[in-house]
Design an enzyme around this catalytic site. Structure first.
Site, PDB file in Angstrom:
ATOM      1  N   GLY A   8      23.350  42.156  31.087  1.00  0.00           N
ATOM      2  CA  GLY A   8      23.999  41.007  31.732  1.00  0.00           C
ATOM      3  C   GLY A   8      23.127  39.766  31.672  1.00  0.00           C
ATOM      4  O   GLY A   8      23.120  38.936  32.573  1.00  0.00           O
ATOM      5  N   GLY A  11      24.444  36.138  32.326  1.00  0.00           N
ATOM      6  CA  GLY A  11      25.067  35.884  33.622  1.00  0.00           C
ATOM      7  C   GLY A  11      24.304  34.866  34.458  1.00  0.00           C
ATOM      8  O   GLY A  11      23.250  34.371  34.056  1.00  0.00           O
ATOM      9  N   GLN A  12      24.844  34.584  35.660  1.00  0.00           N
ATOM     10  CA  GLN A  12      24.254  33.537  36.512  1.00  0.00           C
ATOM     11  C   GLN A  12      22.800  33.861  36.850  1.00  0.00           C
ATOM     12  O   GLN A  12      21.928  33.001  36.701  1.00  0.00           O
ATOM     13  CB  GLN A  12      25.060  33.422  37.820  1.00  0.00           C
ATOM     14  CG  GLN A  12      24.548  32.336  38.752  1.00  0.00           C
ATOM     15  CD  GLN A  12      25.141  32.404  40.149  1.00  0.00           C
ATOM     16  OE1 GLN A  12      25.701  33.422  40.558  1.00  0.00           O
ATOM     17  NE2 GLN A  12      25.018  31.317  40.881  1.00  0.00           N
ATOM     18  N   ASP A  34      23.672  41.313  26.297  1.00  0.00           N
ATOM     19  CA  ASP A  34      24.947  40.982  26.945  1.00  0.00           C
ATOM     20  C   ASP A  34      26.053  41.174  25.901  1.00  0.00           C
ATOM     21  O   ASP A  34      25.761  41.402  24.716  1.00  0.00           O
ATOM     22  CB  ASP A  34      24.923  39.516  27.455  1.00  0.00           C
ATOM     23  CG  ASP A  34      25.888  39.280  28.611  1.00  0.00           C
ATOM     24  OD1 ASP A  34      25.433  38.852  29.698  1.00  0.00           O
ATOM     25  OD2 ASP A  34      27.095  39.556  28.440  1.00  0.00           O
ATOM     26  N   ILE A  35      27.300  41.034  26.339  1.00  0.00           N
ATOM     27  CA  ILE A  35      28.423  41.036  25.383  1.00  0.00           C
ATOM     28  C   ILE A  35      28.834  39.598  25.060  1.00  0.00           C
ATOM     29  O   ILE A  35      29.734  39.380  24.250  1.00  0.00           O
ATOM     30  CB  ILE A  35      29.639  41.817  25.938  1.00  0.00           C
ATOM     31  CG1 ILE A  35      30.101  41.235  27.277  1.00  0.00           C
ATOM     32  CG2 ILE A  35      29.317  43.306  26.055  1.00  0.00           C
ATOM     33  CD1 ILE A  35      31.400  41.855  27.801  1.00  0.00           C
ATOM     34  N   TYR A 142      34.669  45.313  44.242  1.00  0.00           N
ATOM     35  CA  TYR A 142      33.273  44.919  43.972  1.00  0.00           C
ATOM     36  C   TYR A 142      32.356  45.518  45.034  1.00  0.00           C
ATOM     37  O   TYR A 142      31.349  46.149  44.710  1.00  0.00           O
ATOM     38  CB  TYR A 142      33.171  43.398  43.977  1.00  0.00           C
ATOM     39  CG  TYR A 142      31.778  42.819  43.870  1.00  0.00           C
ATOM     40  CD1 TYR A 142      31.228  42.110  44.928  1.00  0.00           C
ATOM     41  CD2 TYR A 142      31.027  42.956  42.707  1.00  0.00           C
ATOM     42  CE1 TYR A 142      29.963  41.549  44.831  1.00  0.00           C
ATOM     43  CE2 TYR A 142      29.763  42.400  42.608  1.00  0.00           C
ATOM     44  CZ  TYR A 142      29.240  41.690  43.674  1.00  0.00           C
ATOM     45  OH  TYR A 142      27.978  41.134  43.588  1.00  0.00           O
ATOM     46  N   LYS A 146      29.437  48.397  44.833  1.00  0.00           N
ATOM     47  CA  LYS A 146      28.064  48.121  45.275  1.00  0.00           C
ATOM     48  C   LYS A 146      27.574  49.223  46.211  1.00  0.00           C
ATOM     49  O   LYS A 146      26.440  49.689  46.117  1.00  0.00           O
ATOM     50  CB  LYS A 146      27.979  46.746  45.942  1.00  0.00           C
ATOM     51  CG  LYS A 146      28.061  45.586  44.962  1.00  0.00           C
ATOM     52  CD  LYS A 146      26.938  45.664  43.927  1.00  0.00           C
ATOM     53  CE  LYS A 146      27.143  44.745  42.740  1.00  0.00           C
ATOM     54  NZ  LYS A 146      26.096  44.914  41.715  1.00  0.00           N
ATOM     55  N   ILE A 172      24.632  33.274  45.597  1.00  0.00           N
ATOM     56  CA  ILE A 172      23.529  32.620  44.903  1.00  0.00           C
ATOM     57  C   ILE A 172      23.997  31.261  44.371  1.00  0.00           C
ATOM     58  O   ILE A 172      25.030  31.155  43.704  1.00  0.00           O
ATOM     59  CB  ILE A 172      23.030  33.473  43.716  1.00  0.00           C
ATOM     60  CG1 ILE A 172      22.634  34.880  44.184  1.00  0.00           C
ATOM     61  CG2 ILE A 172      21.848  32.788  43.025  1.00  0.00           C
ATOM     62  CD1 ILE A 172      21.467  34.961  45.122  1.00  0.00           C
TER      63      ILE A 172
HETATM   64  C1  VAH Z   1      30.419  37.055  44.594  1.00  0.00           C
HETATM   65  N1  VAH Z   1      28.405  35.830  44.014  1.00  0.00           N
HETATM   66  O1  VAH Z   1      30.835  35.999  45.052  1.00  0.00           O
HETATM   67  C2  VAH Z   1      28.913  37.164  44.337  1.00  0.00           C
HETATM   68  C3  VAH Z   1      28.157  37.674  45.550  1.00  0.00           C
HETATM   69  C4  VAH Z   1      27.932  37.735  48.055  1.00  0.00           C
HETATM   70  C5  VAH Z   1      28.701  37.200  46.871  1.00  0.00           C
HETATM   71  O2  VAH Z   1      28.036  39.058  45.516  1.00  0.00           O
HETATM   72  O3  VAH Z   1      31.135  37.998  44.325  1.00  0.00           O
END
Ligand code: VAH
Length: 316
Positions: A8, A11-12, A34-35, A142, A146, A172
């Protein structure tokens, strides 16, 4: 750590992490993957290769060919995009992580460092000063990946001795690489619209408190955790925190420097995601175990963000 694989990497967070790793270890010792197509900056800072984390054989080939001893696994689909395509989020975030952990186990990679998120918490966790140990009942795919990912890290550490390490990042904020598909992306959008003098319609309501961190602190945290002596770690996954911010507070900080910046609020489906998350985080564990402490507060971040974004648009 001598030979590092980053997934990744476009990514950001990955794109800025690679630059720091390249400076510390040398570009020939940092295999950034990365892809997506890498920026020229990324190609200069590292050795870039195409890699899809859903291909375990390719992960293993890179680990063997380059004698990788540490993996920063950054590839993931974030919260908002994950709610649009939960099955894709599950596949990338879960199977991708298991592929990395399996290669680490079989090929004796010393460390696997990968972000978790405050998205691991759900509506039943304490909203203020959310502790490391509390209910983990997320309402997004998501967040589910996690939590499950955190448990997999714990399992591979206990069962196979893989040195897995993770930190629950807040939202972030960064100037270099735009985030993609996150609920907290509005915070970056605010700064970009302010610099380009465009009014912004914020998709999160103005008084929604969320935990945030500026990218330089996010990089500092993951590198500090990666370098920490194993004996100092009392857990595999740590909360890390920097600021508790609402959109209105970020806008007010921006207007100290760009008074005419106009922002309206038009919450969308991402408001419900934000409402399920904590407002602020207790990161005493990280502070006590490996000396974590953020450097940036809101106005220091705003000054730095506006300067960096102005610089990017001047170049363009
Ligand atoms: C999101 N930037 O918005 C990520 C993060 C806490 C948010 O995990 O999904």
């Amino acid at each position: 750590m001598n030979k590092i694989l980053v997934t990744g990497a476009c990514g950001q967070i990955g794109s800025e992490l690679v630059v720091h790793l390249g400076r510390e270890f040398g570009r020939e010792n940092v295999i950034a993957t990365d892809i997506e197509k890498p920026s020229q900056h990324l190609k200069t800072a590292s050795t870039f290769m195409y890699l899809n984390v859903l291909d375990p054989h390719m992960i293993a080939k890179i680990v063997v060919d380059y004698e990788i001893d540490a993996i920063f696994h950054m590839a993931a689909i974030l919260s908002a995009r994950g709610e649009r395509d939960p099955q894709a989020a599950y596949e990338v975030n879960m199977q991708g992580l298991v592929n990395v952990l399996e290669v680490a186990r079989r090929k004796k990679v010393d460390k696997v460092i990968t972000p978790s998120s405050i998205a691991a918490f759900g509506p039943d966790a304490p909203k203020e000063n959310t502790p490391d140990n509390t209910a983990l009942n997320p309402t997004t795919m998501y967040g589910v990946t996690k939590v499950a990912g955190e448990k997999m890290l714990q399992y591979y550490y206990l069962k196979y001795g893989v040195d897995t390490r993770s930190l629950r990042y807040p939202g972030i904020i960064s100037a270099e690489t735009a985030p993609g598909g996150g609920t907290t992306d509005f915070a970056v959008d605010l700064y970009i619209h302010a610099v380009t003098r465009e009014p912004y319609a914020c998709f999160i309501s103005e008084n929604t408190p969320l935990p945030f961190m500026y990218m330089p602190d996010a990089i500092k945290a993951i590198l500090q955790l990666a370098h920490a002596e194993p004996g100092r770690l009392s857990r595999r996954v740590y909360n890390v925190n920097a600021m508790r911010l609402t959109p209105a507070e970020i806008v007010a900080s921006i207007r100290k420097y760009i008074p005419g910046f106009r922002c309206t609020y038009q919450p969308d489906f991402r408001q419900a995601i934000a409402d399920s998350w904590p407002h602020s985080i207790d990161d005493r564990g990280a502070r006590e175990d490996w000396g974590w402490k953020p450097d940036f507060d809101l106005d220091a971040m705003t000054r730095d963000m506006l300067e960096k974004i102005r610089g990017k648009f001047t170049i363009l």
